[in-house]
Design an enzyme around this catalytic site. Structure first.
Site, PDB file in Angstrom:
ATOM      1  N   VAL A 685      33.613  50.039 -29.408  1.00  7.63           N
ATOM      2  CA  VAL A 685      33.082  48.992 -30.191  1.00  7.63           C
ATOM      3  C   VAL A 685      34.109  47.850 -30.356  1.00  7.63           C
ATOM      4  O   VAL A 685      35.229  48.178 -31.287  1.00  7.63           O
ATOM      5  CB  VAL A 685      32.595  49.347 -31.481  1.00  7.63           C
ATOM      6  CG1 VAL A 685      31.563  47.916 -32.120  1.00  7.63           C
ATOM      7  CG2 VAL A 685      31.454  50.443 -31.348  1.00  7.63           C
ATOM      8  N   CYS A 686      33.940  47.011 -29.985  1.00  2.06           N
ATOM      9  CA  CYS A 686      34.778  45.442 -29.932  1.00  2.06           C
ATOM     10  C   CYS A 686      34.443  44.801 -31.131  1.00  2.06           C
ATOM     11  O   CYS A 686      33.239  43.781 -30.950  1.00  2.06           O
ATOM     12  CB  CYS A 686      34.736  44.787 -28.691  1.00  2.06           C
ATOM     13  SG  CYS A 686      36.344  43.655 -28.378  1.00  2.06           S
TER      14      CYS A 686
END
Length: 768
Positions: A685-686
């Site tokens: 998850v960025c």
């Protein structure tokens, strides 16, 4: 009274005459202004026409229909006006008759033997004529040894030395060691006029060798080279001219010169590009070609979408998560329907075959653009440098039949033989790639016969392979775990479809999602009452005996159409926050450190639980674990108005021992799908709040104020938003622009399709 009337008439007549004169004067003045305005507008139009230039391979769209199909520039015809030293203009010169003032400049790609390199610097070889007729040729490594003498002919010349320039020799040793073409060295000869300038020495950074690509090893040549030993690697040089560029004319074209300029044979003639006019040939996505288009009817497209394809392009069939890679097909795009987002593809070979077998009649099929991806190894850009692979080297003598060319080992015994092994891509042609080799020969190559230089030098391939390996390992572990769980259930005599039924014990939104999908497949039905589905006889397809089949054998439509609909809890019974026991399938279950945590850590986690229990919105569900307080699982329901509406997004969260000084770790259950720029196939998850992306202020994790609730709300509002296309790094600058908004629409369409596939994956492998 009569006299008065006469006088009055006389005055009236006189006034009328003056008025007419003024009117004529005003008309002349107005015509002059309009004429001047027309001239100014014409100059502005000309200027804009000149400045809007396109190169081969540029993506364009019609100005009249920016949201329609795209095109690729495949041809450029350019004419220029040249200005001479004396100010005369030579009009409408074909740009193919122009040559560069310097044979090599910084940045050029050059070939010598099997080696290819890039020019770092080119040193001038300057010929100076002295007043007594003597002529000397000097190689200059330092501009301080030969100084220009004012007045300067050109104040902003692109080169330090140029013909007709007066110069002074600062260090006599330079001229003494030079080559005297006429006369001999004298110390008194210290001033003269530049008659010719060329490149005398080239500093090259050698990049790679054809022999190295074939598996052999060879030492790189010296970095400083005589330009006579180098071959320029270039394509479409005639299409790159711009206003203000210096050039020379090819031999035989000087008949257009004024007589006074032709008399200046003592110095090489240099010209300045004063005006350009181009027309363009465009290959459209539907396969049609428009010839000779004016630049003002075309607009540049800076960011084509991921699902924009072109005739002749090599593509791969996109596989579902559970499908094996060996089933993947490779195809060639025939044409594209940009409106319907469909592509006509000619399938030619499975991707894992080493040799292309075109067969008698390869299958042609029209498929959705969203079911295709660009082939990572067989896609080439116009102008890209390619090297011939070793697959085609052991064949017999060179052969140009059918536009293809093979190279024999004998031809490589000399350095010039390697000029047929390095070239530039011109474009796609007849199910192959057209290449202009360094030798000047143009031929067609198959995609497996050439290798792109950039692909060879891309060191990131190793890291990508590592990522894919880790993903495959995780998928294998999940499969083993699923099979062992299934076997255990069968041995205990329990119904192995229990985990499947658990898929329905989420929020009512999940069931609504499935009924909507079923309705879209089988026509519009009353969705206001869930009982209407089971009451309709046409939905009574799956028998109760079929419920004992494996969960993997069910489709989404079969699930919705079961006669015995699972008992769904009411909305009031669905818990937004709950404490559970089983965390065996949690992504971070093997993480350690929770056994010896401090009291402050426990207190902080309990605070997080309290906040979540009190403040969670209805469309975010959280489960925490009684025996593993360091783990948490969240389910976010996609919001209405987004391409993710009604889909379920599962995130596994881990609180490290130093929480909250460090943010939690988050893993997204992707199912191998990339449906958002911030959510990776690997589960990464960025987000700046997680320190996986840069951010400032409230965007970054603050140990004093940041909470898990803030994290979940950020995922819902900032990541799973209405226009996720602009989440990609640097794409926010395209908000409101035609090509950006168009790409956003297609991205949303694909994101919705991937959301449906993601939901299928969740139903087949529901989290506990």
């Amino acid at each position: 009274m009569d006299l008065f009337v006469i006088d009055s008439d006389s005055e009236s007549y006189s006034g009328t005459s003056d008025s007419e004169d003024q009117e004529c004067e005003f008309t002349d003045h107005a015509q002059s202004i309009l004429s001047s305005l027309d001239e100014s507008i014409g100059k502005i139009d000309d200027f804009l026409t000149f400045e809007r230039g396109f190169l081969h391979g540029d993506i364009v769209c019609p100005v009249s229909d920016p949201s329609g199909q795209l095109g690729r520039v495949v041809g450029v015809e350019m004419f220029v006006d040249l200005e001479t030293y004396s100010g005369d203009i030579i009009e409408d010169v074909n740009s193919k008759q122009l040559s560069r003032v310097r044979s090599f400049v910084s940045g050029d790609c050059v070939v010598m033997g099997p080696w290819m390199g890039r020019v770092i610097r080119a040193f001038d070889l300057v010929t100076v004529v002295f007043s007594d007729g003597a002529k000397c040729e000097m190689l200059l490594r330092d501009s301080e040894v030969l100084k220009p003498i004012p007045p300067f002919i050109f104040e902003d010349a692109p080169y330090f030395y140029y013909p007709s320039q007066r110069v002074r020799i600062v260090h006599p040793s330079v001229s003494k060691s030079g080559t005297w073409l006429s006369g001999s060295w004298r110390a008194s000869r210290d001033e003269g006029v530049v008659s010719h300038v060329d490149v005398g020495l080239v500093h090259v950074n050698w990049i790679t060798s054809v022999a190295n690509v074939w598996g052999d090893r060879s030492s790189s040549p010296p970095n400083f080279q005589d330009p006579k030993n180098l071959t320029l690697l270039s394509c479409f040089p005639y299409a790159n001219w711009q206003l203000g560029d210096w050039c020379t004319l090819s031999a035989g074209h000087d008949g257009s010169l004024p007589s006074e300029d032709r008399k200046c044979s003592r110095y090489s003639q240099t010209y300045v590009v004063a005006k350009t006019k181009s027309t363009f040939d465009v290959l459209w996505q539907n396969g049609s070609i428009s010839l000779g288009l004016e630049p003002y009817i075309l607009a540049p497209v800076s960011t084509p979408g991921d699902h924009d394809f072109w005739p002749g392009q090599f593509v791969l069939e996109k596989l579902a998560v559970e499908e094996a890679a060996e089933r993947q097909r490779i195809g060639i795009v025939r044409n594209v329907d940009a409106l319907e987002r469909t592509v006509n593809v000619k399938w030619i070979v499975p991707v894992d075959d080493d040799i292309v077998r075109y067969g008698s009649d390869p299958t042609e099929e029209t498929v959705s653009a969203y079911e295709l991806v660009e082939h990572p190894d067989f896609s080439f850009c116009t102008g890209e440098v390619v090297i011939r692979s070793a697959l085609n080297i052991d064949k017999s003598e060179a052969d140009l039949t059918n536009g293809t060319m093979t190279v024999s080992r004998k031809s490589l015994d000399t350095s010039s033989g390697f000029l047929s092994c390095i070239g530039n891509v011109l474009g796609y042609k007849d199910d192959g790639i057209e290449v202009q080799w360094a030798s000047g020969v143009i031929s067609k190559a198959q995609h497996f016969e050439i290798i792109g230089l950039e692909r060879l030098l891309d060191n990131s391939l190793e890291s990508v392979n590592e990522v894919h390996t880790s993903v495959d390992d995780e998928a294998e572990q999940e499969t083993i775990h699923h099979e062992s769980t299934k076997n255990a259930l069968e041995e205990s005599g329990e119904d192995c479809t229990g985990s499947l039924r658990n898929a329905f014990y989420f929020s009512k939104t999940a069931f609504d999602f499935l009924t909507n999908v079923a309705s879209s497949f089988f026509g519009a039905h009353d969705s206001t009452s869930s009982s209407s589905i089971t009451a309709d006889p046409q939905y009574q397809i799956v028998k109760s005996a079929d419920l004992h089949s494996s969960a993997e054998e069910f489709s989404v439509v079969e699930l919705v159409m079961q006669t015995e609909k699972p008992q769904l809890p009411s909305e009031n019974d669905v818990k937004i926050f709950d404490v559970v026991v089983d965390c065996s399938d949690h992504h971070f279950v093997k993480e350690r450190g929770h056994e010896n945590v401090k009291r402050g850590w426990l207190k902080k986690i309990q605070q997080e639980w309290t906040i979540l229990q009190n403040d969670l919105p209805d469309d975010i569900h959280v489960r925490v674990y009684e025996e593993r307080m360091d783990l948490l699982r969240a389910c976010i329901v996609g919001a209405a108005g987004t391409p993710y509406h009604d889909n379920l997004f599962f995130f596994d969260i881990f609180f490290p021992p130093d929480y909250p000084h460090e943010p939690p770790s988050v893993h997204y259950h992707s199912g191998g799908l990339r449906l958002n720029p911030n959510l990776y196939e690997t589960g990464k998850v960025c987000l700046s709040l997680l320190k996986t992306w840069a951010g400032t202020g409230n965007e970054v994790w603050n140990p004093e104020g940041s909470t898990v609730l803030q994290l979940l709300l950020s995922l819902q509002a900032l990541v799973l938003n209405e226009k996720p296309y602009f989440n990609e790094a640097g794409y926010d600058k395209f908000v409101g622009k035609a090509d950006g908004e168009k790409n956003s629409i297609t991205y949303n369409e694909n994101a919705f399709l991937l959301s449906c596939k993601s939901m299928m994956y969740i139903l087949h492998k529901p989290p506990r």
